[in-house]
Design an enzyme around this catalytic site. Structure first.
Site: not given
Lengths: 253, 253
Positions: A58, A78, A96-97, A127
DNA sequence: CCAAAAGTGTTATGTCTACACCCATGA
DNA sequence: TCATGGGTGTAGACATAACACTTTTGG
């Protein structure tokens, strides 16, 4: 249909800084069938945070691209695959975390590839690894961020899509045998399907698979050569193959 | 299950400004059944851009809340309803030009309410309106931003969910008659279902509806009083009611 | 009484599942 | 000729759709 005047509101005196800023990323769960087993691509993170851990590919969305374009770009970076057979959005994650650095909202995409091809490790990944999805679902691999949950959602989605859409043909080649197609259902759902009934259901549904007239060579252990088909158009309300309701048959995984 | 050390990566020397910043909003498609017709809530925009146009309720996500919490907050602000019977995420929208002010990625949520209740116009909305969903799908109303597409996706989702999950009971009250439940399917799919067969399918599926033993008073035009049911737990693979495949019956809208 | 709406019975038709059986190939 | 996998036939179980019929209410 009426064309809407899209730029109606005036972008005049406006201060973007009064709204909370987020980073937006796109994460892609890349699936492929290998030996009848559903596999997914993981990359080892080369940067902080979670440096050295496995993660799904991502990256940050750019301001001038759509979410879909961002997913396609990440996939190409990728794997080197420019045109995936399938690329669908399946969820958004914004706790949020979820990223220790800052507020990051990520959009989850599901990609299906026919073959693995040359998997190229990108600049921010040391990798790449193709693992059975079952290993991730069992929690055998510790993934970065909330990627384990994202993978779970992606798999749940692909299992449902398999029953409702023509996604199955995205896993197989341009032409395929019905045994190959059946392996997609069996590998994704973790069940065994009756080959005879599978064939009837698939062939009966109009415009689903189209016979090519050619035959596939048998395997090394012999057997009658299978007919080759190509994918037809998708159909009305859901596909021809459904998970068993009452009579669950023995699973393979 | 292994608990993952979530804060693994060190948030040390890191500069958030090196990544493109986005505003993140949450937009909520609020659905309810009224008189057997599927309705949705629109608000008139009180601010630029698209000032004065109809839009679906929504607003900026705050840094310290989850996406789901943001959706719940927006829903409460707009309708006064704190606990919706259903609130599900269905898509993310991030085209570069979808908001003329800046880069805004929005997450679409689907809310289902039993009753409309007191619809409170919030601070940034001059007015609120309950319209038949069919009017929006036909393009009769010009919505702000890309909200028409968002509504289309939401409706497509609710139609599918209806076939696969127990979402139907979210539209009706704590107790309900089977005619009310049937109206949910009929209004959402725009079809007529046979009342006799509907009853059998729903009652047959175990743990889906539970009889209360009480009866509902008949309507003003008479008729036998209907039995009252309450919702049971959801079930294994999909609900008991399916859209007709071959034999399409006449639609109502 | 009649109209309306809920609920039950019945029957023809279609679909699903299991499994027996036949076919074409490699060794 | 045997093992292996592909493809066809078929019978019972089950589900679906259509609609006639009974039940309980309001007017």
């Amino acid at each position: 249909m009426v064309t809407k005047s899209y730029k109606a509101g005036a972008p005049e005196q406006y201060d973007p800084s009064q709204f909370p800023a987020f980073a937006v990323t796109v994460d892609v769960v890349i699936l492929t069938m290998s030996d009848g087993v559903l596999h997914m691509l993981l990359v080892r993170r080369g940067e902080t945070p979670f440096k050295g851990m496995w993660a799904i590919p991502g990256g940050f969305k750019r301001p001038n691209e759509t979410l879909h374009e961002a997913a396609r770009r990440e996939l190409a970076e990728e794997t080197g695959v420019d045109v995936p057979t399938l690329l669908t959005q399946f969820g958004a994650y914004g706790d949020p975390d979820r990223d220790p650095r800052m507020n990051v909202v990520t959009i989850g995409y599901l990609a299906v590839l026919r073959e693995v091809g040359a998997i190229v490790a990108g600049t921010d990944a040391a990798e790449a690894l193709l693992v059975p999805v079952a290993d991730v679902l069992r929690g055998r691999l510790d993934l970065a961020f909330d990627h384990e949950q994202i993978v779970r959602d992606a798999i749940e989605r692909v299992r449902t899509e398999l029953e409702v859409t023509g996604i199955a043909t995205a896993f197989v080649g341009q032409t395929f045998t019905l045994a190959e197609l059946r392996a997609v259902y069996e590998g994704t759902w973790g069940v065994q399907l009756d080959a005879a009934n599978f064939r009837r259901s698939v062939v009966a549904e109009d415009g689903w698979v189209i016979p090519t007239g050619r035959l596939a060579p048998p395997g090394p252990s012999g057997g009658r050569p299978a007919e080759l088909y190509r994918a037809g158009k998708a159909w009305k309300h859901g596909g021809p193959i459904h998970r068993l309701k009452s009579t669950e048959r023995k699973s393979r995984q």
